[in-house]
Scaffold this active site. Structure first.
Site, PDB file in Angstrom:
ATOM      1  N   ASN A 402      -5.203   0.944  -4.224  1.00  0.00           N
ATOM      2  CA  ASN A 402      -5.475   2.252  -5.293  1.00  0.00           C
ATOM      3  C   ASN A 402      -4.201   3.088  -5.109  1.00  0.00           C
ATOM      4  OD1 ASN A 402      -6.513   4.792  -6.239  1.00  0.00           O
ATOM      5  ND2 ASN A 402      -8.535   4.514  -5.394  1.00  0.00           N
ATOM      6  N   ASP A 403      -3.920   3.518  -3.938  1.00  0.00           N
ATOM      7  CA  ASP A 403      -2.808   4.760  -3.688  1.00  0.00           C
ATOM      8  C   ASP A 403      -1.413   4.059  -4.132  1.00  0.00           C
ATOM      9  OD1 ASP A 403      -4.738   6.242  -2.912  1.00  0.00           O
ATOM     10  OD2 ASP A 403      -4.083   6.010  -0.767  1.00  0.00           O
ATOM     11  N   VAL A 404      -1.497   2.931  -3.880  1.00  0.00           N
ATOM     12  CA  VAL A 404      -0.028   1.868  -3.944  1.00  0.00           C
ATOM     13  C   VAL A 404       0.202   1.734  -5.590  1.00  0.00           C
ATOM     14  CG1 VAL A 404      -0.049   0.970  -1.820  1.00  0.00           C
ATOM     15  CG2 VAL A 404      -0.702  -0.267  -3.479  1.00  0.00           C
ATOM     16  N   ALA A 443      -5.527   8.269   0.392  1.00  0.00           N
ATOM     17  CA  ALA A 443      -5.038   9.376   0.153  1.00  0.00           C
ATOM     18  C   ALA A 443      -6.379  10.504  -0.216  1.00  0.00           C
ATOM     19  CB  ALA A 443      -3.808   9.591  -0.556  1.00  0.00           C
TER      20      ALA A 443
END
Ligand code: NAP
Length: 476
Positions: A402-404, A443
């Site tokens: 997700n965040d990456v 995050a």
């Protein structure tokens, strides 16, 4: 120097070289396994060398320790799941630091009882006290800090940051008290009556500091903290080496201290976070913003996709880039990922794996899981190497990441992850995301990629979805 001492010193030298070669091996995924083997051999040589020492008065307790320690180590390595590696690392640092601290306390106690029993005996020199004090101060805070990290990751302690007013000031103040006590211990002659009081007070303050510094750190930031505590445990061991005049401890501790520190800095950098933000920022709590923070997704819709439609896209794709993330680790889906990649390749497509440096929850998390599933190393590509290939990829297959892959890191200056380098999945011709819900990642922020018209989400547990995709691609 007698023959025994020469033999021990040679064993320590060989062990130190093996430790260095082991660390070197761990810089590349295909050499990591042999690197670990060399490091383990180095440890065996160091232990055998130490057991030959003339100072050993009896082997009874050593054998008991060896049997109990080996049994615990073997059980952990056989039964512990890969997803629990961060907490396993934390607890082994706690025990390493406990050993260093107890050796330091015993050393101090021995000298003090000798001195007070017969005032003819000498106290500790300033240099000896500096080594001992350093060992015990860093050792004691590492014990409790690592136990706290273990508790947060294992869920014994709430993993969200625990904050209160004047927290950073209190922590820094207490750490300064420990440092002042250390300075006083070195400056005041160890024969002074107040000396033991200051010594044990420093141990107590160290133990309290260890608990307090980890309280405001969120569970998912723990890998950075663990690696920092690793570095402290290494420095404490190195100081133990100076106190005991043991060369292999000095070298191994210094290697541990330096590599742990460098790793913490690299992890912080890959998350685009400053070191102080990780340690004092209480990230993952309210300060990071809720799921609503990040690029606005208001009015945009998410497109879901069925297994059959996703399978058709994958079956006819020429170039697929798989982006694994923390969700793949949670779902234990690495074997299914490999099977799917094989299916696509059997049909003539090319599959590569894009590895973000902080995908998952520890450095190398994705590499380890994919290596366990026998994904060839040459298919694992680092971020800088693969990012240029996304525009020509037919499908970017995001598995529990997700965040990456969040474009807000590039486009939204207000985002908490702005500036973090990401994998450019949004540049691929099509994006398929495997996740269970619209929940955010670590995050805690929205991901605009999921609302991109090119993107479709295959909802469900990654392992189950992948197993169905393998069958559907076979049948396509
Ligand atoms: P992530 O942003 O935490 O996202 C994980 C995703 O996996 C979520 O979207 C979640 O969505 C999904 N998921 C969870 N369980 C799943 C399952 N069983 N099946 C399918 N999907 C599942 O992960 P990431 O993209 O790997 O990013 C890593 C984050 O950790 C970064 O923010 C990084 O800074 C941080 N971090 C990494 C390290 C490190 O060393 N690697 C250290 C500290 C912090 P659903 O819940 O909807 O399924």
């Amino acid at each position: 120097m007698d023959a025994r001492t020469i033999f021990i010193q040679i064993a320590y030298l060989v062990a130190s070289v093996l430790f260095i070669l082991g660390l070197k091996g761990m810089t590349a995924p295909d050499k990591a396994r042999s690197g670990m083997g060399l490091a383990a051999l180095g440890m065996l040589v160091a232990v055998v060398g130490t057991l030959l020492s003339a100072e050993i008065v009896g082997f009874g307790w050593i054998i008991v320790g060896l049997v109990v320690g080996s049994a615990i180590g073997a059980a952990i390595s056989i039964w512990m799941p890969m997803t629990a590696v961060p907490q396993r690392t934390a607890i082994s640092h706690a025990f390493g630091a406990l050993a260093a601290t107890l050796v330091g306390i015993e050393h101090y106690h021995f000298h003090m009882t000798e001195f007070f029993a017969s005032h003819a005996a000498e106290g500790l020199s300033h240099v000896e006290m500096a080594a001992l004090g350093f060992e015990v101060m860093f050792g004691s805070l590492t014990i409790t800090g690592s136990f706290m990290a273990f508790g947060k990751l294992q869920g014994f302690i709430p993993s969200a940051p625990i904050t209160y007013r004047f927290q950073n000031q209190t922590n820094i103040g207490l750490f300064c008290v420990a440092v002042l006590l250390f300075i006083a211990l070195v400056a005041i002659p160890s024969t002074a009556a107040i000396h033991p009081v200051l010594f044990y007070l420093m141990v107590a303050v160290g133990i309290v500091v260890g608990v307090l510094i980890v309280l405001p750190i969120g569970g998912a930031d723990m890998p950075v903290v663990i690696s920092l505590l690793n570095s402290y445990a290494g420095l404490a061991s190195s100081a133990t080496g100076f106190a005991l005049q043991n060369n292999v401890l000095i070298i191994a501790g210094a290697l541990d201290g330096a590599s742990g520190f460098i790793l913490s800095i690299l992890m912080s950098r890959a998350m685009n976070r400053s070191f102080s933000n990780v340690l004092f920022g209480a990230f993952g709590g309210a300060a990071a913003g809720g799921a609503a923070a990040g690029e606005s997704t208001e009015g945009k819709t998410v497109r879901s996709i069925t297994v059959d439609d996703a399978a058709i896209q994958l079956a006819y794709a020429r170039h697929v880039i798989v982006i694994p993330g923390y969700g793949m680790a949670l779902a234990h889906a690495q074997h299914e990922v490999r099977e799917l990649a094989e299916q696509i390749e059997e049909r003539g497509g090319e599959v590569k794996f894009a590895i973000h440096p902080v995908a998952g929850r520890m450095p190398g998390h994705m590499n380890v899981l994919l290596a366990e599933a026998d994904v060839p190393y040459d298919k694992l590509c680092e971020m800088d190497e693969i990012n240029g290939e996304f525009p020509r990829a037919d499908v970017a297959l995001v598995i529990g990441a997700n965040d990456v892959v969040n474009p807000a890191a590039r486009n939204d200056p207000g985002s908490p992850i702005h500036g973090m380098p990401i994998l450019n999945a949004d540049e691929a011709k099509n994006v398929i995301v495997l996740k269970r819900s619209m929940n955010p990642g670590f995050a805690g922020i929205e991901n605009a990629l999921f609302y991109n018209p090119k993107c479709a989400i295959l909802f469900g547990d990654a392992k189950g979805s992948l197993a169905k995709l393998v069958q559907a691609v076979k049948a396509a």
